[in-house]
Motif scaffolding. Structure first.
Motif, short mmCIF file in Angstrom:
data_model
loop_
_atom_site.label_atom_id
_atom_site.label_comp_id
_atom_site.label_asym_id
_atom_site.label_seq_id
_atom_site.Cartn_x
_atom_site.Cartn_y
_atom_site.Cartn_z
N UNK A 184 0.84 -1.18 0.00
CA UNK A 184 0.00 0.00 0.00
C UNK A 184 0.88 1.23 0.00
N UNK A 185 0.42 2.29 0.62
CA UNK A 185 1.17 3.55 0.67
C UNK A 185 2.39 3.38 1.58
N UNK A 186 3.57 3.46 0.98
CA UNK A 186 4.83 3.24 1.69
C UNK A 186 5.67 4.51 1.61
N UNK A 187 6.42 4.77 2.66
CA UNK A 187 7.27 5.96 2.74
C UNK A 187 8.47 5.80 1.80
N UNK A 188 8.28 6.17 0.54
CA UNK A 188 9.33 6.15 -0.46
C UNK A 188 9.23 7.44 -1.28
N UNK A 189 10.21 7.72 -2.14
CA UNK A 189 10.17 8.96 -2.93
C UNK A 189 9.23 8.91 -4.14
N UNK A 190 8.50 7.83 -4.38
CA UNK A 190 7.79 7.68 -5.65
C UNK A 190 6.75 8.76 -5.88
N UNK A 191 6.07 9.20 -4.83
CA UNK A 191 5.05 10.24 -5.00
C UNK A 191 5.69 11.58 -5.36
N UNK A 192 6.80 11.89 -4.71
CA UNK A 192 7.49 13.15 -4.99
C UNK A 192 8.06 13.17 -6.40
N UNK A 193 8.69 12.07 -6.80
CA UNK A 193 9.22 12.01 -8.17
C UNK A 193 8.10 11.97 -9.20
N UNK A 194 6.90 11.60 -8.75
CA UNK A 194 5.75 11.61 -9.64
C UNK A 194 5.09 12.96 -9.76
N UNK A 195 5.65 13.97 -9.08
CA UNK A 195 5.17 15.33 -9.26
C UNK A 195 4.22 15.84 -8.20
N UNK A 196 3.93 15.05 -7.17
CA UNK A 196 3.04 15.52 -6.12
C UNK A 196 3.76 16.49 -5.19
N UNK A 197 3.06 17.51 -4.76
CA UNK A 197 3.64 18.49 -3.85
C UNK A 197 3.79 17.89 -2.46
N UNK A 198 4.68 18.44 -1.63
CA UNK A 198 4.80 17.95 -0.25
C UNK A 198 3.48 17.99 0.50
N UNK A 199 2.68 19.03 0.26
CA UNK A 199 1.39 19.15 0.93
C UNK A 199 0.44 18.03 0.51
N UNK A 200 0.42 17.72 -0.79
CA UNK A 200 -0.44 16.66 -1.30
C UNK A 200 0.00 15.30 -0.76
N UNK A 201 1.31 15.08 -0.70
CA UNK A 201 1.82 13.81 -0.18
C UNK A 201 1.43 13.63 1.28
N UNK A 202 1.59 14.68 2.06
CA UNK A 202 1.20 14.61 3.47
C UNK A 202 -0.29 14.31 3.61
N UNK A 203 -1.11 14.95 2.77
CA UNK A 203 -2.55 14.71 2.83
C UNK A 203 -2.87 13.26 2.48
N UNK A 204 -2.25 12.73 1.43
CA UNK A 204 -2.49 11.35 1.03
C UNK A 204 -2.11 10.39 2.15
N UNK A 205 -0.95 10.61 2.74
CA UNK A 205 -0.48 9.69 3.76
C UNK A 205 -1.33 9.78 5.03
N UNK A 206 -1.76 10.97 5.36
CA UNK A 206 -2.63 11.13 6.52
C UNK A 206 -3.97 10.43 6.30
N UNK A 207 -4.53 10.60 5.11
CA UNK A 207 -5.80 9.95 4.78
C UNK A 207 -5.66 8.43 4.81
N UNK A 208 -4.55 7.95 4.30
CA UNK A 208 -4.31 6.49 4.28
C UNK A 208 -4.22 5.96 5.71
#
Length: 252
Positions: A184-208
């Motif tokens: 599932x959602x794992x703490x790796x760089x894939x979301x950042x390298x995929x273009x998501x902002x730090x704010x969006x990444x934090x939101x996704x991980x919090x929701x997960x």
């Protein structure tokens, strides 16, 4: 006494410079592997991992290109030409909203997530130990978890799940096992390298973490033991399996 499960074995881990690939490569090395060849498109993270263990060998290679698969095959040949374990971990992610679609994003995700593992498997098949070889593919729960703006990524992971099962059937007579892990959602760089902002990444991980029964996102250390377990030669009756490791998200 140290664990020497993979003593004298030669391993290839694609996408081995960061995240799950990095953790898996070091785990194989620490469990006695003679060599662990890690691949990626950037030399810096590969060199950083290689500095952590003498068995780790960095090879700059893009698995989505012929030049990349050739470079990996050459590295295997340089280690004696025999490969015991192949871990397909390299992957890319990007949002692909259908009402604002960039075809290049779709192509890149399929090139790396699907074509790369298939073509590299074919390229390295003559080197894979037969019988006794093992292939482990890092997939994703996205193959079974529908979400907006992720149709290309989800479809690429569904395709690679199908490849895992088909390859297991095809290579079984050669004594080569093929399995996968679906994090599932794992703490790796894939979301950042995929273009998501730090704010969006934090939101996704919090929701997960809020929704998952385990109440947190995953870490590479949650996934690595399953990769090495599936590659363990003692598990000779396990093939064609895709192990979900998602903190219970698919159960919700």
């Amino acid at each position: 006494m140290s664990d020497k499960t993979f003593a004298e074995q030669h391993i290839v881990v694609t996408g081995g410079g960061t995240g799950i690939g990095r953790a898996a490569a070091l785990a194989f090395a620490e469990q006695g592997a003679a060599s662990v060849t890690i691949t990626g498109r950037r030399s810096e993270p590969l060199d950083e991992v290689a500095a952590l263990h003498p068995a780790v060998i960095p090879v700059v290679a893009d698995v989505a290109t012929d030049a990349g698969t050739d470079a990996i095959a050459a590295a295997v040949q340089a280690r004696g030409g025999t490969l015991d374990v192949l871990v397909h971990n390299a992957g890319v992610f990007g949002l692909t909203p259908l009402d604002d679609l960039d075809p290049a994003d779709v192509r890149r995700q399929f090139e790396v997530n699907v074509f790369g593992p298939i073509l590299l498997t074919a390229k390295l098949l003559p080197h894979l130990r037969s019988p006794g070889g093992n292939i482990v593919v890092v997939s994703s729960i996205s193959a079974r978890l529908a979400a907006p703006h992720q149709s290309a990524y989800a479809a690429s992971k569904a395709a690679i799940d199908s490849f895992i099962r088909s390859a297991a059937v095809e290579l079984g007579p050669k004594g080569i096992r093929v399995n996968g892990v679906a994090p599932g959602n794992v703490q790796t760089p894939i979301l950042a390298t995929g273009g998501l902002s730090p704010e969006k990444i934090t939101q996704w991980r919090t929701n997960y973490a809020t929704k998952a029964p385990a109440a947190r996102i995953g870490h590479p250390a949650d996934i690595t033991p399953w990769i090495t377990h599936l590659a363990n030669p003692t598990n000779s009756w396990v093939t064609g399996e895709i192990i979900t490791i998602d903190g219970g998200m698919l159960a919700t």
